[in-house]
Design a protein around this motif. Structure first.
Motif, mmCIF file in Angstrom:
data_model
loop_
_atom_site.group_PDB
_atom_site.id
_atom_site.type_symbol
_atom_site.label_atom_id
_atom_site.label_comp_id
_atom_site.label_asym_id
_atom_site.label_seq_id
_atom_site.Cartn_x
_atom_site.Cartn_y
_atom_site.Cartn_z
ATOM 1 N N THR A 110 -29.432 4.879 -20.082
ATOM 2 C CA THR A 110 -28.229 4.603 -19.276
ATOM 3 C C THR A 110 -28.093 3.099 -19.042
ATOM 4 O O THR A 110 -26.989 2.579 -18.968
ATOM 5 N N GLU A 111 -29.241 2.396 -18.947
ATOM 6 C CA GLU A 111 -29.177 0.951 -18.716
ATOM 7 C C GLU A 111 -28.823 0.193 -20.005
ATOM 8 O O GLU A 111 -28.663 -1.029 -19.992
ATOM 9 N N SER A 112 -28.673 0.923 -21.107
ATOM 10 C CA SER A 112 -28.114 0.345 -22.341
ATOM 11 C C SER A 112 -26.648 0.725 -22.476
ATOM 12 O O SER A 112 -26.048 0.518 -23.537
ATOM 13 N N GLY A 113 -26.095 1.344 -21.449
ATOM 14 C CA GLY A 113 -24.663 1.674 -21.461
ATOM 15 C C GLY A 113 -24.332 3.038 -22.052
ATOM 16 O O GLY A 113 -23.161 3.340 -22.283
ATOM 17 N N ILE A 114 -25.360 3.875 -22.291
ATOM 18 C CA ILE A 114 -25.089 5.211 -22.834
ATOM 19 C C ILE A 114 -25.193 6.221 -21.684
ATOM 20 O O ILE A 114 -26.279 6.365 -21.096
ATOM 21 N N PRO A 115 -24.117 6.906 -21.353
ATOM 22 C CA PRO A 115 -24.215 7.839 -20.225
ATOM 23 C C PRO A 115 -25.170 8.991 -20.521
ATOM 24 O O PRO A 115 -25.316 9.401 -21.676
ATOM 25 N N ASP A 116 -25.863 9.481 -19.491
ATOM 26 C CA ASP A 116 -26.690 10.674 -19.674
ATOM 27 C C ASP A 116 -25.793 11.900 -19.568
ATOM 28 O O ASP A 116 -24.557 11.783 -19.531
ATOM 29 N N PHE A 117 -26.390 13.081 -19.520
ATOM 30 C CA PHE A 117 -25.575 14.292 -19.421
ATOM 31 C C PHE A 117 -25.325 14.694 -17.975
ATOM 32 O O PHE A 117 -24.227 15.075 -17.611
ATOM 33 N N ARG A 118 -26.377 14.622 -17.152
ATOM 34 C CA ARG A 118 -26.301 15.326 -15.871
ATOM 35 C C ARG A 118 -26.215 14.466 -14.616
ATOM 36 O O ARG A 118 -26.161 15.015 -13.525
ATOM 37 N N SER A 119 -26.252 13.144 -14.744
ATOM 38 C CA SER A 119 -26.106 12.346 -13.528
ATOM 39 C C SER A 119 -24.752 12.677 -12.896
ATOM 40 O O SER A 119 -23.742 12.750 -13.607
ATOM 41 N N PRO A 120 -24.732 12.905 -11.557
ATOM 42 C CA PRO A 120 -23.460 13.261 -10.946
ATOM 43 C C PRO A 120 -22.435 12.147 -11.153
ATOM 44 O O PRO A 120 -22.778 10.976 -11.124
ATOM 45 N N GLY A 147 -36.013 10.802 -21.891
ATOM 46 C CA GLY A 147 -34.736 11.498 -21.876
ATOM 47 C C GLY A 147 -33.591 10.498 -21.741
ATOM 48 O O GLY A 147 -33.807 9.268 -21.758
ATOM 49 N N ALA A 148 -32.404 11.027 -21.565
ATOM 50 C CA ALA A 148 -31.191 10.205 -21.573
ATOM 51 C C ALA A 148 -31.233 9.090 -20.529
ATOM 52 O O ALA A 148 -30.584 8.058 -20.697
ATOM 53 N N GLY A 149 -32.003 9.270 -19.449
ATOM 54 C CA GLY A 149 -32.090 8.264 -18.390
ATOM 55 C C GLY A 149 -32.683 6.940 -18.859
ATOM 56 O O GLY A 149 -32.433 5.903 -18.240
ATOM 57 N N GLN A 176 -35.930 12.945 -26.399
ATOM 58 C CA GLN A 176 -34.804 13.875 -26.520
ATOM 59 C C GLN A 176 -33.558 13.109 -26.940
ATOM 60 O O GLN A 176 -32.518 13.694 -27.179
ATOM 61 N N ASN A 177 -33.668 11.789 -26.971
ATOM 62 C CA ASN A 177 -32.488 10.970 -27.246
ATOM 63 C C ASN A 177 -32.200 10.898 -28.731
ATOM 64 O O ASN A 177 -33.111 10.876 -29.559
ATOM 65 N N ILE A 178 -30.916 10.797 -29.017
ATOM 66 C CA ILE A 178 -30.478 10.738 -30.416
ATOM 67 C C ILE A 178 -30.025 9.325 -30.768
ATOM 68 O O ILE A 178 -29.493 9.087 -31.832
ATOM 69 N N ARG A 186 -34.797 8.803 -11.569
ATOM 70 C CA ARG A 186 -33.992 8.469 -10.387
ATOM 71 C C ARG A 186 -33.946 9.646 -9.411
ATOM 72 O O ARG A 186 -34.034 9.475 -8.223
ATOM 73 N N GLU A 187 -33.792 10.840 -9.969
ATOM 74 C CA GLU A 187 -33.654 12.038 -9.117
ATOM 75 C C GLU A 187 -34.876 12.920 -9.239
ATOM 76 O O GLU A 187 -35.686 12.764 -10.139
ATOM 77 N N GLU A 188 -34.936 13.905 -8.332
ATOM 78 C CA GLU A 188 -36.018 14.893 -8.401
ATOM 79 C C GLU A 188 -35.907 15.703 -9.681
ATOM 80 O O GLU A 188 -34.818 15.867 -10.218
#
Ligand code: NAD
Length: 254
Positions: free
Chosen positions: A29-39, A24-26, A103-105, A219-221
């Motif tokens: 994120t370490e490539s600099g692309i924000p995910d959808f739901r991280s606070p 998924g998007a997570g 799920q990533n595009i 990272r999260e539950e």
């Protein structure tokens, strides 16, 4: 910190007959692309998903939609694969991983060298006409956006859309193909997904009921932590770096 669990996971990957990764998007994120739901830093903290990521928003205000997507395309184009993408590509090359369902595009699994990739939400590098389905490269679609704000088809003048699944749209055939992968899996490695988006999240219980082991790193539950055989709450970068050492993979600097 998660040494015991990573050791166990390395052993499972070495023994698996048919290991599949679900990402998924997570993972990006370490490539600099924000995910959808991280606070705070997730995309949904910045923009309204109905306006920029639903078919309703696209059809109702294509100019506003493309304003956002021009920015998003440029970010996606700049991004480079990180260690998680590279480890998955290497595992496949060594016969330890059969497929990546993502799920990533963002095209980063392919850029990293993964061959068997099921992009269940599409790939941003492609676009298409919503009327006659003529395919377009994103580059061309963006040239048209620069000229006229909203891109139209050369053949039928239909509206052009990035070939990514928006909220309210059906999933492409890659999803049915992914279900077949899940039926064959004896190990499912779930990486960087909140597992809140269906029907993809449903692949996790499907794998479990099909008797696959489920390992989850996020990272999260997630709602499926209780069902998984192994759960690691960690950043993927450090976890995958250690996993690659335990598996003896030779990683190039990323
Ligand atoms: P999500 O935003 O719902 O969840 C991402 C999860 O990853 C979160 O639970 C977060 O805690 C975790 N995470 C973030 N960075 C991490 C890291 N470095 N290490 C470990 N965990 C990390 O994303 P999702 O579950 O993929 O589902 C939502 C939708 O997001 C999908 O439909 C996908 O198409 C879309 N999306 C894709 C991209 C992309 O292509 N890179 C980016 C944003 C959203």
């Amino acid at each position: 910190m998660h040494e015991g669990k990573l050791y166990q996971l390395a052993g499972w990957l070495e023994q698996a007959r048919y290991a599949v990764a679900l990402t998924g998007a997570g993972v990006s994120t370490e490539s600099g692309i924000p995910d959808f739901r991280s606070p705070e830093c997730g995309l949904w903290a910045m923009v309204d998903p109905i306006k920029v990521a639903s078919i309703e928003g696209f059809l109702g205000d294509p100019v506003g939609f493309y304003e956002f997507w021009k920015w998003r395309f440029s970010k996606l184009n700049e991004a480079k694969p990180n260690i998680t993408h590279s480890v998955l590509a290497q595992l496949e090359a060594r016969g330890r991983l059969k497929t990546v369902i993502t799920q990533n595009i963002d095209n980063l699994h392919r850029k990293a060298g993964s061959q068997q990739v099921f992009e269940v939400h599409g790939n941003y590098t492609q676009g298409l006409c919503i009327k006659c389905r003529k395919p377009y490269e994103t580059e061309e679609l963006l040239r048209k956006v620069e000229e006229r704000s909203v891109p139209h088809c050369d053949e039928c003048h239909g509206l052009l859309k990035p070939n990514v699944v928006l909220f309210g749209e059906l999933l492409p055939p890659a999803f049915a193909e992914s279900e077949l992968e899940i039926y064959q899996a004896d190990l499912l490695l779930v990486l960087g997904s909140s597992l809140e988006v269906y029907p993809v999240a449903g692949l996790v219980p499907q794998a479990k009921y099909g008797k696959a082991k489920v390992a989850l790193i996020n990272r999260e539950e997630t709602p499926f932590d209780g069902l998984a055989d192994l759960v690691i709450h960690s950043d993927l970068g450090s976890a995958m770096c250690r996993l690659s050492e335990l598996l003896g993979l030779r990683m190039q600097a990323v």
